[in-house]
Structure formats: C-alpha cells, structure tokens
Design a protein around this motif. Structure first.
Motif, PDB file in Angstrom:
ATOM      1  N   GLY A 148       9.362  -5.109  21.287  1.00 20.89           N
ATOM      2  CA  GLY A 148       8.794  -6.117  20.570  1.00 20.89           C
ATOM      3  C   GLY A 148       7.524  -6.502  21.186  1.00 20.89           C
ATOM      4  N   GLU A 149       7.019  -5.818  22.006  1.00 23.15           N
ATOM      5  CA  GLU A 149       5.567  -6.073  22.638  1.00 23.15           C
ATOM      6  C   GLU A 149       4.547  -5.858  21.622  1.00 23.15           C
ATOM      7  N   PHE A 150       4.701  -4.856  21.141  1.00 23.36           N
ATOM      8  CA  PHE A 150       3.598  -4.409  20.051  1.00 23.36           C
ATOM      9  C   PHE A 150       4.236  -4.481  18.681  1.00 23.36           C
ATOM     10  N   VAL A 151       3.119  -4.559  17.856  1.00 22.82           N
ATOM     11  CA  VAL A 151       3.245  -4.603  16.284  1.00 22.82           C
ATOM     12  C   VAL A 151       3.674  -3.406  15.762  1.00 22.82           C
ATOM     13  N   ALA A 152       4.695  -3.180  14.565  1.00 21.56           N
ATOM     14  CA  ALA A 152       5.069  -2.133  14.246  1.00 21.56           C
ATOM     15  C   ALA A 152       3.688  -1.264  13.646  1.00 21.56           C
ATOM     16  N   GLN A 153       3.887  -0.043  14.041  1.00 22.98           N
ATOM     17  CA  GLN A 153       2.975   0.937  13.569  1.00 22.98           C
ATOM     18  C   GLN A 153       3.207   2.464  13.798  1.00 22.98           C
ATOM     19  N   ASN A 154       2.609   3.249  13.112  1.00 24.68           N
ATOM     20  CA  ASN A 154       3.002   4.756  13.251  1.00 24.68           C
ATOM     21  C   ASN A 154       2.390   5.245  14.679  1.00 24.68           C
ATOM     22  N   CYS A 155       3.295   5.347  15.309  1.00 29.70           N
ATOM     23  CA  CYS A 155       3.013   5.629  16.710  1.00 29.70           C
ATOM     24  C   CYS A 155       2.009   6.961  17.126  1.00 29.70           C
ATOM     25  N   GLN A 156       2.345   7.953  16.210  1.00 33.73           N
ATOM     26  CA  GLN A 156       1.588   9.146  16.225  1.00 33.73           C
ATOM     27  C   GLN A 156      -0.080   9.018  16.152  1.00 33.73           C
ATOM     28  N   ILE A 157      -0.237   8.157  14.893  1.00 36.17           N
ATOM     29  CA  ILE A 157      -1.713   7.984  14.511  1.00 36.17           C
ATOM     30  C   ILE A 157      -2.435   6.937  15.861  1.00 36.17           C
ATOM     31  N   THR A 158      -1.762   5.999  16.233  1.00 41.04           N
ATOM     32  CA  THR A 158      -2.185   5.301  17.183  1.00 41.04           C
ATOM     33  C   THR A 158      -2.400   5.939  18.502  1.00 41.04           C
ATOM     34  N   ALA A 159      -1.610   6.749  18.746  1.00 44.64           N
ATOM     35  CA  ALA A 159      -1.495   7.471  20.099  1.00 44.64           C
ATOM     36  C   ALA A 159      -2.715   8.349  20.126  1.00 44.64           C
ATOM     37  N   ALA A 160      -2.956   9.073  18.968  1.00 48.85           N
ATOM     38  CA  ALA A 160      -4.204  10.173  18.898  1.00 48.85           C
ATOM     39  C   ALA A 160      -5.280   9.006  19.024  1.00 48.85           C
TER      40      ALA A 160
ATOM     41  N   ALA B 100     -12.550   7.795   6.177  1.00 46.90           N
ATOM     42  CA  ALA B 100     -11.232   8.654   5.969  1.00 46.90           C
ATOM     43  C   ALA B 100     -11.164   9.201   4.812  1.00 46.90           C
ATOM     44  N   GLN B 101     -11.501   8.412   3.753  1.00 49.63           N
ATOM     45  CA  GLN B 101     -11.227   8.965   2.498  1.00 49.63           C
ATOM     46  C   GLN B 101     -11.990  10.413   2.203  1.00 49.63           C
ATOM     47  N   ARG B 102     -13.263  10.340   2.625  1.00 50.53           N
ATOM     48  CA  ARG B 102     -14.214  11.496   2.605  1.00 50.53           C
ATOM     49  C   ARG B 102     -13.838  12.595   3.238  1.00 50.53           C
ATOM     50  N   ALA B 103     -13.324  12.265   4.630  1.00 50.27           N
ATOM     51  CA  ALA B 103     -12.506  13.475   5.580  1.00 50.27           C
ATOM     52  C   ALA B 103     -11.377  13.939   4.633  1.00 50.27           C
ATOM     53  N   LEU B 104     -10.445  13.043   4.321  1.00 52.01           N
ATOM     54  CA  LEU B 104      -9.160  13.689   3.397  1.00 52.01           C
ATOM     55  C   LEU B 104      -9.330  14.494   2.195  1.00 52.01           C
ATOM     56  N   LEU B 105     -10.581  13.957   1.539  1.00 55.96           N
ATOM     57  CA  LEU B 105     -10.655  14.792   0.454  1.00 55.96           C
ATOM     58  C   LEU B 105     -11.607  16.042   0.625  1.00 55.96           C
ATOM     59  N   HIS B 182      -2.047  10.204   2.032  1.00 49.76           N
ATOM     60  CA  HIS B 182      -3.460   9.400   2.358  1.00 49.76           C
ATOM     61  C   HIS B 182      -3.480   8.196   2.315  1.00 49.76           C
ATOM     62  N   ASP B 183      -2.842   7.040   1.534  1.00 46.67           N
ATOM     63  CA  ASP B 183      -2.986   5.561   1.389  1.00 46.67           C
ATOM     64  C   ASP B 183      -2.330   5.151   2.681  1.00 46.67           C
ATOM     65  N   ASP B 184      -1.016   5.635   3.103  1.00 40.95           N
ATOM     66  CA  ASP B 184      -0.399   5.083   4.545  1.00 40.95           C
ATOM     67  C   ASP B 184      -1.542   5.163   5.449  1.00 40.95           C
ATOM     68  N   LEU B 185      -1.911   6.467   5.637  1.00 41.92           N
ATOM     69  CA  LEU B 185      -2.648   6.776   6.622  1.00 41.92           C
ATOM     70  C   LEU B 185      -3.859   5.970   6.883  1.00 41.92           C
ATOM     71  N   ILE B 186      -4.597   5.978   5.662  1.00 42.22           N
ATOM     72  CA  ILE B 186      -5.874   5.003   5.663  1.00 42.22           C
ATOM     73  C   ILE B 186      -5.510   3.469   5.788  1.00 42.22           C
ATOM     74  N   HIS B 187      -4.473   3.109   5.291  1.00 41.27           N
ATOM     75  CA  HIS B 187      -3.855   1.731   5.866  1.00 41.27           C
ATOM     76  C   HIS B 187      -3.635   1.685   7.171  1.00 41.27           C
ATOM     77  N   SER B 188      -3.010   2.503   7.631  1.00 43.07           N
ATOM     78  CA  SER B 188      -2.615   2.579   9.217  1.00 43.07           C
ATOM     79  C   SER B 188      -4.023   2.415  10.038  1.00 43.07           C
ATOM     80  N   LEU B 189      -5.125   3.337   9.568  1.00 43.41           N
ATOM     81  CA  LEU B 189      -6.332   3.411  10.259  1.00 43.41           C
ATOM     82  C   LEU B 189      -7.230   1.890  10.289  1.00 43.41           C
ATOM     83  N   THR B 190      -7.047   1.494   8.908  1.00 44.50           N
ATOM     84  CA  THR B 190      -8.034   0.042   8.944  1.00 44.50           C
ATOM     85  C   THR B 190      -7.197  -0.965   9.529  1.00 44.50           C
ATOM     86  N   ALA B 191      -5.867  -0.914   9.512  1.00 39.51           N
ATOM     87  CA  ALA B 191      -4.991  -2.095  10.308  1.00 39.51           C
ATOM     88  C   ALA B 191      -5.297  -2.106  11.882  1.00 39.51           C
TER      89      ALA B 191
END
Lengths: 201, 201
Positions: A148-160, B100-105, B182-191
């Motif tokens: 509960g220290e960090f917000v929920a997120q995709n660990c793999q994406i954040t790690a890279a 990200a969009q341009r890269a993924l397309l 795609h949408d999940d990834l882009i949302h993760s990145l902007t967040a």
C-alpha cells in the motif's frame, strides 16, 4: 597426465581471458569504448595482439564481453541495494541512489555503458541489461503496491520506464561534469522516481 | 545557360536524394534498419546501386540520414501535440499519447528508431533527437510549474527522464505485439508521466 595438462591449459586460458577483460575495463573507464581497441587491450594487458583473437572471435565480441563484464557489476550493486531497507520506498530509493552515485563517480565508464555510440553488438547487450535492471525494479514496485505504499499500476511498464528514466536523465549530467551538484541531482532523481510510482508519503 | 543547367542538375539531385530517403524509410517501416541495405534501397527506389554513393558518402551516412528523415516527422508530431490544449497537463498528455499512438501504429519503424541495434552513427543521432524531445517536454514542464499544476522540480532533469521513460517503456510492447491492449498501455503511460511531474489533480 594428459588430463591434468588440459586442466592446466584451461585454467591458464581463463586467466588470460580475465586479464584481457580487466585491462579492457580499465581502458573503458579511462576513455570509453573508443579507447578499448584490440591493440590497446593487448598492450594494457601485456599480451601479444594476436592472442586476443584466441579468446574472442572478433572485435565486436570482445567489446560486447567487456560490456557484460562491466555491467554485471553495476546490476549486482543495484540488486544488493534493494536488499537493504524494509519498505519498498526505502529499497527503491537505495537502488536509485546506488545507480546514480556509481555513475557519477565513474562518469566515463557510466557514459560508455549507458550511451556511448558503439558497435551494434553492444546495443544488443544494452537491451538485455536494461531488462535485468527492469526485473529488479519490478519486484520492488510489486512489493510497494502490495504494502500500500505505491498506487496500483502495471509493474512491468513502470519498471521498464524507470530504467529509461534513470539512464536518460544521467546522460546529460555525465557529459557536463560541472553543471550539476551530485547531491541535488540524486535528490531530484529519487524524488522523481518516488512520484512516478505514486508513493504515498 | 550554364547557370540554369546547374540549377536543374541540383534540383534533380535533390529529387533523387529524397526518393532514396523515402524508399529507405519504407524499407525500415517494413523490416527495420536491417532491411535498408544500400542495394535494397537502390532496388526500392529504382536507381542503380552506384547512384546511392553519389548522394551519401557511405552506408553509415545513408542510415543516419534515413534516421533523421524519419525521426524529424515524429518530433514534429509531438511538438504539434503540445500546441493543443491550454493546461500543461493537457499538453503533456497529448504529447505522450501522440508519441505512444504513433509508435504502436508503426511498430517496426518505432522499434527501429527507438532501440534497434544499429550503426554507431545512428546512435549519435538518437542522442541528438532525444535531446530534441527533451526540449519540447522541458517547456511544458516549466509551464506546468508556473501555472501551479506540477510540483517544483528541475525541468531539465525531468524532461530528459520523460524521454527515457517513454522510449524504454515502449521497447517491450513494441516487440510483443499481443501482450498489451493499446488503450491500457497509453493510459498507463499518461498516468505514469503525470505522476512523475507531480500533477496536482
């Protein structure tokens, strides 16, 4: 008797190989990969030039092996830093500090490992080792979410992302020695990384 | 008369050069830099192999020029995205989405531009263009701090960090086509990026 001789030969070969790698690493520390030509490595390690190609099939493989030899030590240092501390935030802070401190104390080597334009074989190794760093960060981020220290997120994406963040933010400072105060820079980086993972302070 | 002939010759030379670059870009889009050998570029653009070396001094320079030609378009798209929206958060979000969009397309092209192990001359260009992206981000971060949207921070460090963050977090997904929505990834990145700059939502 023949068997023991073979053992002896193998051990000697391994010794020479290690001597070549250590010599090459010293040269990279001093002048980047550009300074680690086959002839320079031969001279630095005190072997005949031809000897190098008994240990490495070509220049690209020599350079790639030097890259691995030098980078493994860096990855190990960051992994060890994550063993310290109890909270995920402490571990992540220690990892970032270790990565950045080591880079700033050995600028030429760090720049060579992170960004020096060099043989495509080294680029391949860079991609592999970025993944090794990412795996270390992934575990810490997962721990932080679980605690509960960090917000929920995709660990793999954040790690890279953190691997890229750290490497790229150091490229400039590694080239412009006097523009940044070490402590300020490291503080900026740890703050940035903790914000990125959504540390709830 | 001689002068007009020279003008004509120069225009024709520029035409051929552009044709070579466009052909090379198509090849990189299809198979990365590995697919853009001098002979393949000659074939794709319908010129004789020898012609290429009248326009580019060597293979490295051809590849570096193709990299510049393709990357300038990407940098321009991200810069244009930053012109949209009023708040710094809107601008930054648009920039990240565009990148990200341009890269993924255009995965193959994007991977080639961001990470494909290739000639050291391309590595040099990569460093230069990362700096071009960083300059775009720096302005938006400064705006965000000034408007009180983002926390106080060293804009230069964060800007470079965001370039690395975006590039590195896309390397994996660009190689593993089906693992990410795609949408999940882009949302993760902007967040992730908005957290990194300390956006006060």
């Amino acid at each position: 008797m023949a068997y023991r001789e073979t053992e002896h030969t193998l051990a000697k070969k391994a010794d020479t190989r290690l001597r070549l790698l250590k010599a090459a690493r010293r040269l990279v520390q001093q002048g980047g990969f550009a300074a680690a030509s086959a002839s320079a490595v031969a001279k630095e390690s005190g072997v005949a030039s031809g000897t190098i190609y008994r240990h490495f099939p070509n220049k690209s493989e020599l350079v790639a092996e030097v890259f691995r030899y030098a980078t493994e030590r860096e990855v190990a240092a960051v992994a060890q830093a994550c063993d310290c501390g109890e909270t995920a935030a402490d571990k992540l802070t220690a990892a970032v500090e270790t990565f950045a401190q080591r880079a700033l104390l050995g600028r030429t080597l760090a720049y060579a490992l992170i960004a020096e334009p060099v043989d495509p074989r080294v680029e391949q190794e860079r991609l592999r080792y970025r993944f090794a760093y990412a795996e270390i960060f992934e575990d810490v981020i997962a721990l932080g979410i679980q605690r509960g220290e960090f917000v929920a997120q995709n660990c793999q994406i954040t790690a890279a992302a953190l691997v890229g963040l750290l490497a790229e933010s150091l490229v400039g400072p590694l080239k412009k020695e006097h523009e940044y105060e070490h402590d300020d820079l490291i503080h900026s980086l740890t703050a940035l990384v903790l914000r990125a993972v959504g540390f709830k302070s």
